[in-house]
Motif scaffolding. Structure first.
Motif, PDB file in Angstrom:
ATOM      1  N   ALA A 156      51.937  41.220  38.647  1.00  0.00           N
ATOM      2  CA  ALA A 156      51.112  41.921  37.677  1.00  0.00           C
ATOM      3  C   ALA A 156      50.316  40.938  36.819  1.00  0.00           C
ATOM      4  CB  ALA A 156      51.983  42.807  36.789  1.00  0.00           C
ATOM      5  N   TRP A 157      50.962  39.829  36.439  1.00  0.00           N
ATOM      6  CA  TRP A 157      50.254  38.848  35.609  1.00  0.00           C
ATOM      7  C   TRP A 157      49.080  38.250  36.379  1.00  0.00           C
ATOM      8  CZ3 TRP A 157      50.098  38.041  30.626  1.00  0.00           C
ATOM      9  CH2 TRP A 157      49.416  36.923  30.170  1.00  0.00           C
ATOM     10  N   LYS A 158      49.318  37.892  37.652  1.00  0.00           N
ATOM     11  CA  LYS A 158      48.215  37.349  38.457  1.00  0.00           C
ATOM     12  C   LYS A 158      47.117  38.394  38.631  1.00  0.00           C
ATOM     13  CE  LYS A 158      50.797  34.051  41.246  1.00  0.00           C
ATOM     14  NZ  LYS A 158      51.462  33.880  42.541  1.00  0.00           N
ATOM     15  N   TYR A 159      47.543  39.637  38.869  1.00  0.00           N
ATOM     16  CA  TYR A 159      46.590  40.722  39.063  1.00  0.00           C
ATOM     17  C   TYR A 159      45.691  40.868  37.840  1.00  0.00           C
ATOM     18  CZ  TYR A 159      45.079  45.613  39.746  1.00  0.00           C
ATOM     19  OH  TYR A 159      44.356  46.763  39.880  1.00  0.00           O
ATOM     20  N   VAL A 160      46.309  40.929  36.671  1.00  0.00           N
ATOM     21  CA  VAL A 160      45.517  41.209  35.475  1.00  0.00           C
ATOM     22  C   VAL A 160      44.638  40.004  35.124  1.00  0.00           C
ATOM     23  CG1 VAL A 160      47.086  40.512  33.617  1.00  0.00           C
ATOM     24  CG2 VAL A 160      45.685  42.520  33.334  1.00  0.00           C
ATOM     25  N   MET A 161      45.134  38.782  35.339  1.00  0.00           N
ATOM     26  CA  MET A 161      44.314  37.608  35.007  1.00  0.00           C
ATOM     27  C   MET A 161      43.147  37.456  35.984  1.00  0.00           C
ATOM     28  SD  MET A 161      45.300  36.303  32.243  1.00  0.00           S
ATOM     29  CE  MET A 161      44.167  34.939  32.197  1.00  0.00           C
ATOM     30  N   VAL A 162      43.448  37.476  37.286  1.00  0.00           N
ATOM     31  CA  VAL A 162      42.385  37.251  38.275  1.00  0.00           C
ATOM     32  C   VAL A 162      41.336  38.356  38.202  1.00  0.00           C
ATOM     33  CG1 VAL A 162      41.877  37.080  40.733  1.00  0.00           C
ATOM     34  CG2 VAL A 162      43.901  35.971  39.813  1.00  0.00           C
ATOM     35  N   CYS A 163      41.801  39.608  38.136  1.00  0.00           N
ATOM     36  CA  CYS A 163      40.831  40.700  38.125  1.00  0.00           C
ATOM     37  C   CYS A 163      40.038  40.744  36.830  1.00  0.00           C
ATOM     38  CB  CYS A 163      41.520  42.035  38.370  1.00  0.00           C
ATOM     39  SG  CYS A 163      41.952  42.235  40.081  1.00  0.00           S
ATOM     40  N   ASN A 164      40.683  40.419  35.693  1.00  0.00           N
ATOM     41  CA  ASN A 164      39.926  40.432  34.443  1.00  0.00           C
ATOM     42  C   ASN A 164      38.868  39.346  34.411  1.00  0.00           C
ATOM     43  OD1 ASN A 164      40.627  42.603  32.872  1.00  0.00           O
ATOM     44  ND2 ASN A 164      42.510  41.647  32.171  1.00  0.00           N
ATOM     45  N   VAL A 165      39.227  38.144  34.851  1.00  0.00           N
ATOM     46  CA  VAL A 165      38.227  37.072  34.863  1.00  0.00           C
ATOM     47  C   VAL A 165      37.097  37.452  35.822  1.00  0.00           C
ATOM     48  CG1 VAL A 165      37.809  34.683  35.486  1.00  0.00           C
ATOM     49  CG2 VAL A 165      39.830  35.263  34.185  1.00  0.00           C
ATOM     50  N   GLY A 166      37.489  37.973  37.007  1.00  0.00           N
ATOM     51  CA  GLY A 166      36.483  38.391  37.974  1.00  0.00           C
ATOM     52  C   GLY A 166      35.550  39.434  37.387  1.00  0.00           C
ATOM     53  N   ILE A 167      36.161  40.414  36.741  1.00  0.00           N
ATOM     54  CA  ILE A 167      35.378  41.536  36.255  1.00  0.00           C
ATOM     55  C   ILE A 167      34.492  41.110  35.077  1.00  0.00           C
ATOM     56  CG2 ILE A 167      36.802  42.649  34.501  1.00  0.00           C
ATOM     57  CD1 ILE A 167      35.526  44.318  37.602  1.00  0.00           C
ATOM     58  N   LEU A 168      34.912  40.055  34.342  1.00  0.00           N
ATOM     59  CA  LEU A 168      34.041  39.548  33.277  1.00  0.00           C
ATOM     60  C   LEU A 168      32.794  38.901  33.876  1.00  0.00           C
ATOM     61  CD1 LEU A 168      36.569  38.188  30.632  1.00  0.00           C
ATOM     62  CD2 LEU A 168      35.035  40.127  30.411  1.00  0.00           C
ATOM     63  N   PHE A 169      32.936  38.298  35.055  1.00  0.00           N
ATOM     64  CA  PHE A 169      31.746  37.787  35.748  1.00  0.00           C
ATOM     65  C   PHE A 169      30.787  38.929  36.070  1.00  0.00           C
ATOM     66  CE2 PHE A 169      34.267  33.959  36.881  1.00  0.00           C
ATOM     67  CZ  PHE A 169      33.348  33.025  36.447  1.00  0.00           C
ATOM     68  N   ALA A 170      31.373  40.057  36.505  1.00  0.00           N
ATOM     69  CA  ALA A 170      30.530  41.218  36.803  1.00  0.00           C
ATOM     70  C   ALA A 170      29.814  41.688  35.540  1.00  0.00           C
ATOM     71  CB  ALA A 170      31.369  42.339  37.399  1.00  0.00           C
ATOM     72  N   LEU A 171      30.506  41.617  34.383  1.00  0.00           N
ATOM     73  CA  LEU A 171      29.860  42.010  33.123  1.00  0.00           C
ATOM     74  C   LEU A 171      28.702  41.073  32.811  1.00  0.00           C
ATOM     75  CD1 LEU A 171      29.809  43.809  30.607  1.00  0.00           C
ATOM     76  CD2 LEU A 171      31.406  42.254  29.526  1.00  0.00           C
ATOM     77  N   LEU A 172      28.925  39.773  33.062  1.00  0.00           N
ATOM     78  CA  LEU A 172      27.858  38.800  32.841  1.00  0.00           C
ATOM     79  C   LEU A 172      26.641  39.171  33.697  1.00  0.00           C
ATOM     80  CD1 LEU A 172      26.808  36.153  31.726  1.00  0.00           C
ATOM     81  CD2 LEU A 172      28.135  34.931  33.403  1.00  0.00           C
ATOM     82  N   GLY A 173      26.905  39.488  34.984  1.00  0.00           N
ATOM     83  CA  GLY A 173      25.819  39.892  35.866  1.00  0.00           C
ATOM     84  C   GLY A 173      25.111  41.141  35.361  1.00  0.00           C
ATOM     85  N   THR A 174      25.911  42.093  34.865  1.00  0.00           N
ATOM     86  CA  THR A 174      25.333  43.343  34.377  1.00  0.00           C
ATOM     87  C   THR A 174      24.460  43.101  33.149  1.00  0.00           C
ATOM     88  OG1 THR A 174      27.345  44.409  35.173  1.00  0.00           O
ATOM     89  CG2 THR A 174      25.937  45.702  33.762  1.00  0.00           C
ATOM     90  N   ILE A 175      24.928  42.214  32.258  1.00  0.00           N
ATOM     91  CA  ILE A 175      24.127  41.890  31.071  1.00  0.00           C
ATOM     92  C   ILE A 175      22.802  41.251  31.485  1.00  0.00           C
ATOM     93  CG2 ILE A 175      24.020  40.379  29.053  1.00  0.00           C
ATOM     94  CD1 ILE A 175      26.995  40.886  28.626  1.00  0.00           C
ATOM     95  N   LEU A 176      22.886  40.364  32.477  1.00  0.00           N
ATOM     96  CA  LEU A 176      21.653  39.719  32.951  1.00  0.00           C
ATOM     97  C   LEU A 176      20.684  40.745  33.539  1.00  0.00           C
ATOM     98  CD1 LEU A 176      23.049  36.476  34.614  1.00  0.00           C
ATOM     99  CD2 LEU A 176      21.586  36.630  32.593  1.00  0.00           C
ATOM    100  N   TYR A 219      32.706  41.983  41.373  1.00  0.00           N
ATOM    101  CA  TYR A 219      33.228  43.154  42.071  1.00  0.00           C
ATOM    102  C   TYR A 219      33.869  42.745  43.394  1.00  0.00           C
ATOM    103  CZ  TYR A 219      30.780  45.944  38.602  1.00  0.00           C
ATOM    104  OH  TYR A 219      30.359  46.481  37.432  1.00  0.00           O
ATOM    105  N   GLY A 220      33.430  41.627  43.978  1.00  0.00           N
ATOM    106  CA  GLY A 220      34.068  41.129  45.197  1.00  0.00           C
ATOM    107  C   GLY A 220      35.526  40.769  44.944  1.00  0.00           C
ATOM    108  N   THR A 221      35.819  40.230  43.742  1.00  0.00           N
ATOM    109  CA  THR A 221      37.204  39.947  43.377  1.00  0.00           C
ATOM    110  C   THR A 221      38.027  41.221  43.405  1.00  0.00           C
ATOM    111  OG1 THR A 221      36.406  38.227  41.908  1.00  0.00           O
ATOM    112  CG2 THR A 221      38.666  38.935  41.599  1.00  0.00           C
TER     113      THR A 221
END
Lengths: 491, 208
Positions: A156-176, A219-221
């Motif tokens: 669960a810890w790996k899941y939440v860390m990897v997916c959150n960091v990944g999904i923050l990249f998606a947010l960066l893309g969305t902001i751009l 989103y690929g993450t």
């Protein structure tokens, strides 16, 4: 239509709160099964409406054939997962793996998880889609951790860390992307897909390309594309089996859906070449990474998890080929994989309860120990590796054939070769597990009727649509493929 | 605005040097407060009401609820106040400086048309240093701090390039962040109970 969508979103939320408040276990089960059956029915009603009247759009809501395809996946899987949970979690509670008092919380989280996935599929706005995808992670993290033992916590810890960091990249893309929209003078409807598509001629290509890279990684993450798939085998193997089925069949498909929706804007600005190349690369890489891990895997649920990485890769490959045939195959494959793989995870749950292990080498003689489950497991594995006449064969075949037809014989051959490796690995382990004499010391508890019903229902679908393609389904897939074509195949 | 950007850069720089969990959480609190102030200033300059709402939410959630929860967690983790980083304070500070230079370089090349260059560069630096913290800090709480730093950076980026996303999306993001921290606090608490430590480098049983 509007009422149907609101009901389909509201029902799981109401059920979630009701589950938390319910003390009686009997009521809890009946209520959750009834609710997810009703949600499933609502989803089919939405599907019928869209097939009859075309896409539905109202303010923040948007539903077309592609969303409907995924809605059906989520609706059906939520129902089978809830049905399966009734037997599975009962046994887990009786055997002391789960505290009975936590069952209400389990069902509540399951319903909230279903709600977040449905919400992702019915919104029009790319920003709100991001909010929904992030919410799916949060709703499912505690489900992954549900056993709260050391391995589950680690997963669960790996899941939440990897997916959150990944999904923050998606947010960066969305902001751009939003920045590109504002720079092009479109301030009115922020991140609305329709508004962005209307503006596509004026969006700055460089900004969109930058956004695309971050969105694809993000989103690929979440979709489990290699090399960002590292959370997936851990989370899928440690979650309770019904949740593994939902994660693999429904959640990965939803993440792919959001990726496809975002790609629509990118293709409109950059053309399809760059997008297709990226999808092909990640697709082949995912299959290639999954094969060796599947060949040496000793944990039955990890084996299935790597198989999911492989199948997400196949869908991505189909999207990258981008011809109508390939996209039809990709649409069909999303559906087929979801149903077949969730059935396999449910079966893995039954098996590990009976054998009290998930270790492949310690599971033997399944047909002798429990003939019905053994037979169903054999059918499900044959389906997932792509044996005719089961439906997964046809979608895989369509994608590979499309690769050859589209003038990419090398890629097609590589994929075929990798699929042969998967076939060899899966069949080797399966024959060991299914045939032979059953070892002693098995749990005497037979699998519950609800669990068997959930699996049988899924397999009926897998076999049925392999033998006969109903015209309605064909129509839905054709239209969904047309939506994907607009998003990835160019204009 | 420039002053706020400098304050933020100082905050992440200090964050790379902290070795105490509670200090790190306090710096995070200050950092979020500065981001809220930046949001309010930008809203005042642009005359947009919804940005004041976002600033208020930032104060309540990121400078209030989240640090409160993290500080309570720190108090629960007795004998675990020291941070034990993979890369020491000096190396981390060096990396932070590199991230700042890189951020300015990136902005120069990638987004030359941006008006508030300092704010955007600060935002990118926050994102990079936040990621660096997640990778190089073993303690669960430090990884949460890194994640919020990345989030703050992205928020500032949105603020300085687009004046923030529409309010309904902002609300969704705030809600997600709040739930995210709640979930991670629960997990950290459970890690402590199961492993007697929240050092995440011991999480390597699942392989292959």
């Amino acid at each position: 239509m509007y009422e149907l969508i609101v009901l389909a979103l509201g029902l799981p939320v109401v059920t979630a709160f009701a589950s938390l408040a319910t003390r009686q276990r009997g009521l809890l089960k009946v209520m959750n099964v009834a609710s997810s059956l009703a949600t499933c029915g609502l989803v089919f009603a939405i599907a019928a409406g869209v097939l009859r009247d075309g896409p539905f759009a109202w303010r923040w809501l948007y539903v077309d054939a592609l969303s409907v395809l995924l809605l059906v996946v989520v609706g059906v899987l939520t129902f089978t997962a809830t049905l399966f949970s009734v037997s599975y979690m009962e046994t887990e509670a009786n055997e002391g793996h789960v505290r009975p008092g936590l069952l209400g919380g389990y069902y509540a989280l399951l319903q909230l998880f279903a709600f977040t996935m449905l919400a992702v599929l019915v919104v029009e706005n790319l920003g709100l889609m991001w909010v929904g995808v992030e919410a799916t992670t949060l709703a499912s993290t505690l489900l992954v951790a549900f056993y709260f033992n050391r391995s589950a916590l680690e997963a669960a810890w790996k899941y939440v860390m990897v997916c959150n960091v990944g999904i923050l990249f998606a947010l960066l893309g969305t902001i751009l992307l939003y920045y590109a929209q504002l720079s092009a003078g479109g301030g009115g409807a922020a991140l609305s897909r329709a508004a962005l598509e209307a503006l596509s001629g004026r969006l700055d290509p460089f900004l969109v390309k930058l956004a695309f890279v971050f969105i694809l990684i993000g989103y690929g993450t979440k979709a489990g594309l290699a090399p960002m798939h590292t959370w997936l085998p851990d989370a899928h193997s440690q979650a309770p089996s019904p949740v593994s089925g939902l994660l693999s069949g429904a959640l990965l498909s939803c993440a792919l859906y959001v990726l496809i929706r975002n790609l629509g804007i990118v293709t409109a600005v950059l053309g399809s070449g760059f997008v297709q190349a990226a999808l092909l690369l990640f697709g082949v890489l995912s299959v290639a990474v999954a094969v060796p891990f599947m060949l040496v895997q000793h944990d039955i649920k990890r084996l299935l998890a790597y198989s999911s990485v492989e199948h997400v890769g196949i869908v991505s490959f189909g999207l990258g080929i981008g011809t109508p045939l390939a996209l039809y195959g990709a649409a069909f494959h999303i559906l087929n994989h979801a149903v077949a793989k969730s059935a396999l995870f449910y079966l893995a749950g039954i098996i590990s309860q009976r054998y009290r292990t998930k270790h492949v080498m310690r599971i033997r003689g399944m047909l002798a120990a429990m003939p019905a489950v053994g037979a169903m497991f054999l059918v499900a594995v044959l389906a997932i590796v792509g044996t005719p006449p089961l439906n997964v064969f046809f979608s895989k075949f369509a994608i590979v054939a499309a690769a050859f037809a589209a003038g990419r014989p090398v890629l097609g051959a590589v994929l075929l070769l990798l699929l042969a490796g998967v076939f060899a690995g899966m069949m080797y382990y399966t024959t060991r597990m299914v045939f032979g004499a059953a070892p002693g010391g098995l749990s005497p508890t037979p699998p519950g009727a609800c669990a068997l019903a959930a699996v049988a229902l899924s397999l009926a679908w897998v076999v049925g649509t392999g033998l006969y393609m109903p015209p309605v389904l064909d129509e839905l897939l054709t239209r969904a493929a047309a939506q994907m074509f607009a998003a990835t195949g160019g204009l | 605005m420039e002053i706020l950007a400098v304050l933020l850069l100082i905050s992440v720089f200090v964050l790379t040097r902290t070795t105490r969990l509670s200090t790190a959480v306090h710096i995070l609190l200050a950092q979020s407060a500065v981001v809220a102030a930046a949001c309010a200033v930008a809203g005042w300059q642009a005359g947009e009401v919804h940005m004041f709402a976002a600033a208020l939410l930032t104060v309540v959630i990121k400078a209030g609820l989240i640090p409160y929860a993290l500080l309570r967690l720190v108090r629960l983790l007795k004998r675990e106040r020291e941070v034990n980083p993979v890369v020491g304070p000096n190396g981390s500070s060096l990396a932070a400086v590199a991230a700042m230079v890189l951020a300015y370089g990136l902005i120069e090349r990638a987004l030359p048309a941006v008006v508030s260059r300092d704010a955007v560069a600060t935002a990118v630096a926050l994102v990079l240093i936040g990621l660096f913290l997640i990778i190089t800090r073993r303690q669960a709480i430090m990884q949460i701090v890194g994640l919020i730093t990345v989030e703050n950076g992205l928020y500032l980026l949105g603020l300085s390039t687009t004046r923030g996303l529409p309010l309904i999306i902002e609300l969704g993001i705030f809600f997600d962040v709040l739930v995210m921290v709640t979930v991670m606090v629960i997990l950290t608490f459970r890690l402590k109970r199961s492993f007697q430590t929240t050092d995440t480098s011991i999480l390597k049983r699942l392989k292959g």
